[in-house]
Write an enzyme that holds these catalytic residues in place. Structure first.
Site, short mmCIF file in Angstrom:
data_model
loop_
_atom_site.label_atom_id
_atom_site.label_comp_id
_atom_site.label_asym_id
_atom_site.label_seq_id
_atom_site.Cartn_x
_atom_site.Cartn_y
_atom_site.Cartn_z
CD GLU A 79 -1.32 -0.54 3.62
OE1 GLU A 79 -2.08 0.38 3.97
OE2 GLU A 79 -1.33 -1.66 4.14
CB CYS A 111 -2.51 -4.62 6.31
SG CYS A 111 -2.06 -2.98 6.82
CG HIS A 233 -2.56 -6.73 10.28
ND1 HIS A 233 -1.35 -6.36 9.72
CD2 HIS A 233 -3.24 -5.58 10.51
CE1 HIS A 233 -1.33 -5.04 9.61
NE2 HIS A 233 -2.46 -4.55 10.08
N1 CAA Z 1 0.69 3.29 30.64
C1 CAA Z 1 0.18 2.16 30.09
N2 CAA Z 1 -0.82 2.18 29.16
C2 CAA Z 1 -1.27 3.38 28.75
C3 CAA Z 1 -0.78 4.59 29.29
C4 CAA Z 1 0.26 4.51 30.27
N3 CAA Z 1 0.79 5.60 30.81
N4 CAA Z 1 -1.44 5.61 28.68
C5 CAA Z 1 -2.32 5.06 27.82
N5 CAA Z 1 -2.22 3.72 27.86
C6 CAA Z 1 -2.96 2.72 27.06
C7 CAA Z 1 -4.44 3.05 26.90
O1 CAA Z 1 -5.20 2.67 28.04
C8 CAA Z 1 -4.76 2.23 25.67
O2 CAA Z 1 -4.90 0.87 26.02
P1 CAA Z 1 -6.22 0.06 25.62
O3 CAA Z 1 -6.31 0.14 24.12
O4 CAA Z 1 -5.97 -1.32 26.11
O5 CAA Z 1 -7.36 0.75 26.25
C9 CAA Z 1 -3.48 2.31 24.85
O6 CAA Z 1 -2.47 2.76 25.74
C10 CAA Z 1 -3.57 3.29 23.68
O7 CAA Z 1 -4.08 4.48 24.18
P2 CAA Z 1 -5.09 5.38 23.34
O8 CAA Z 1 -6.20 4.53 22.77
O9 CAA Z 1 -5.47 6.56 24.13
O10 CAA Z 1 -4.10 5.80 22.16
P3 CAA Z 1 -4.29 6.77 20.97
O11 CAA Z 1 -5.56 7.55 21.07
O12 CAA Z 1 -3.01 7.54 20.90
O13 CAA Z 1 -4.46 5.84 19.69
C11 CAA Z 1 -4.09 4.20 18.03
C12 CAA Z 1 -3.85 4.57 19.50
C13 CAA Z 1 -5.57 4.23 17.73
C14 CAA Z 1 -3.57 2.79 17.83
C15 CAA Z 1 -3.32 5.20 17.12
O14 CAA Z 1 -1.96 5.06 17.32
C16 CAA Z 1 -3.62 4.99 15.64
O15 CAA Z 1 -4.57 5.57 15.11
N6 CAA Z 1 -2.80 4.16 14.93
C17 CAA Z 1 -3.00 3.87 13.49
C18 CAA Z 1 -4.23 3.00 13.22
C19 CAA Z 1 -4.07 1.58 13.66
O16 CAA Z 1 -2.99 1.06 13.85
N7 CAA Z 1 -5.21 0.89 13.81
C20 CAA Z 1 -5.22 -0.50 14.14
C21 CAA Z 1 -6.34 -1.26 13.47
S1 CAA Z 1 -6.36 -0.93 11.70
C22 CAA Z 1 -5.21 -2.00 11.03
O17 CAA Z 1 -4.83 -2.95 11.63
C23 CAA Z 1 -4.68 -1.74 9.64
C24 CAA Z 1 -3.35 -1.06 9.76
O18 CAA Z 1 -2.31 -1.72 9.75
C25 CAA Z 1 -3.34 0.40 9.90
#
Ligand code: CAA
Length: 392
Positions: A79, A111, A233
């Site tokens: 991609e 992916c 994945h």
């Molecule tokens: N200590 C330990 N854990 C902590 C913490 C701390 N101090 N602070 C936060 N966390 C935890 C949160 O509780 C959360 O855990 P859970 O999911 O178990 O609840 C985790 O850290 C992530 O926190 P947030 O959800 O608040 O994080 P975020 O808002 O920054 O977003 C994300 C995370 C959505 C993955 C973002 O990085 C993102 O958008 N990434 C790209 C999209 C992606 O990877 N999506 C996955 C599915 S799609 C797919 O698989 C296709 C692909 O390859 C893209």
């Protein structure tokens, strides 16, 4: 006739960023990245690597002269392709010196691309048992500096040689799949970085896993007890676990212990590489197989593929006797250990170095890149690739 994975190659660029240092620079608690997301290091691709070179380096590490002669199909899943018209597979075919009597093309569905390639390869070999198929999954995951997805970037490629009588994993015929037109993650033609609805993408990933697992059970009558391990994945290493845990409630305590224990083994490389998009599932499989602990031949491994947008698939394979002899564990361990750490400032500079898009030329310093196959620049609107071995 058994058909499946005969060899697995992997390539990662020679630079990485420490996730704790990225967290500090972004004023985020480091545990969020290392525990919450589950990532320790993120591979950083220099301007001398693109999807083509990453894939060519991964494939060069596994192919011998007989393979090069017998490969008659090259399928490139990506991609982060380099041209709207010409397939990345054609560049790789040339860089590796493969037999000209071959079909070569590129496949795209986020992916999921490499999985589509594997299923297509399986059908091709069923009709042509002497053939070998090279399936490539290669990507550079880019969300942008200081963006919500920044901690889930990465770069790398996996090369799979698919053949009859495979020496690593024989693929079974039952498979379950699902397509739904959703906007959880996408990259418009004009953008070099992905657009993502992070929370929605997480939800959809989990929904797709639950759906294809349910479908698979109905088609196959298999349950968790029939699986030694499951590979996912992995956009980040916590994601598979988030999807698995609620569904695993239907398993016994032995199922939970075995599958969660193997899950930890299946994230080893992904944790220190990051998201490599379409190669990620196969990097997870490699992590599972290249761990110290030997899995029993004949064990069944389940594979969950997810490509945003979205297509998901659950399929399975049976581990072949002596599979460990056909892995390149030492080479992969050494390659990961030999990487150079870059500072956050250096990573930011590298991230912003891109090829010109106004028709001008650029020549890059490929001597700084330890890779054998590099992108030397762009001239006359054509990417210039070099294979350092061929030039010696
Ligand atoms: N200590 C330990 N854990 C902590 C913490 C701390 N101090 N602070 C936060 N966390 C935890 C949160 O509780 C959360 O855990 P859970 O999911 O178990 O609840 C985790 O850290 C992530 O926190 P947030 O959800 O608040 O994080 P975020 O808002 O920054 O977003 C994300 C995370 C959505 C993955 C973002 O990085 C993102 O958008 N990434 C790209 C999209 C992606 O990877 N999506 C996955 C599915 S799609 C797919 O698989 C296709 C692909 O390859 C893209």
């Amino acid at each position: 006739m058994k058909i499946g994975i005969d060899k697995i190659g992997f390539y990662v660029p020679d630079l990485y960023l420490d996730m704790r240092k990225l967290a500090v620079a972004r004023e985020i608690e480091p545990d969020k990245f290392t525990i919450g997301i589950g990532q320790e290091k993120m591979a950083v691709a220099p301007i001398t690597q693109d999807a083509v070179t990453l894939a060519a380096n991964a494939a060069a590490s596994i192919l011998d002269e007989t393979d090069k002669e017998n490969i008659d199909l090259v399928i490139f899943g990506t991609e982060s392709g380099v041209d709207h018209s010409k397939a990345a597979a054609v560049y790789v075919h040339h860089l590796l010196g493969l037999n000209p009597a071959a079909r070569s093309f590129e496949i795209k569905q986020a992916c999921y691309g490499a999985t589509a390639g594997i299923q297509m390869a399986k059908g091709h070999i069923a009709l042509n048992p002497e053939s070998k198929v090279l399936v490539l999954g290669s990507d550079i995951a880019r969300y942008g500096l200081d963006s919500s997805g920044e901690s889930t970037q990465g770069a790398g490629a996996v090369a799979l040689l698919i053949s009859a009588n495979p020496r690593i994993l024989a693929l079974e015929d039952k498979s379950a799949y699902l397509t739904a037109d959703i906007m959880d993650f996408w990259r418009p033609l004009y953008s070099s970085t992905a657009y993502v609805d992070g929370k929605f993408s997480n939800e959809q990933y989990s929904f797709f896993f639950a759906n294809v697992w349910q479908q698979f059970k109905e088609k196959s009558s298999l349950t968790f007890k029939d699986f030694e391990a499951l590979c996912f994945h992995l956009p980040y290493t916590k994601m598979g676990l988030k999807a698995l845990k609620p569904v695993l409630e239907e398993g016994t305590s032995e199922d939970k212990e075995r599958l969660l224990n193997h899950y930890q083994k299946s994230i080893g490389y992904n944790k220190v590489v990051g998201n490599i998009y379409t190669g990620s599932l196969y990097l997870s499989l490699l992590s599972l197989l290249e761990q110290k602990e030997k899995l029993t031949a004949g064990s069944r491994i389940g594979l969950f593929s997810y490509g945003s947008g979205a297509v998901g698939e659950f399929f399975t394979g049976i581990l072949q006797p002596g599979y460990q002899k056909h892995l390149n564990t030492k080479q992969h361990t050494e390659m990961l250990a030999a990487r150079r750490e870059v500072s956050v400032a250096e990573y930011e500079v590298i991230f912003q170095q891109t090829l010109p898009i106004d028709g001008s030329s650029l020549l890059s310093e490929t001597e700084k890149d330890s890779a054998t196959i590099c992108l030397a620049g762009i001239a006359n609107n054509q990417r210039q690739y070099i294979n350092k071995t061929a030039e010696k």
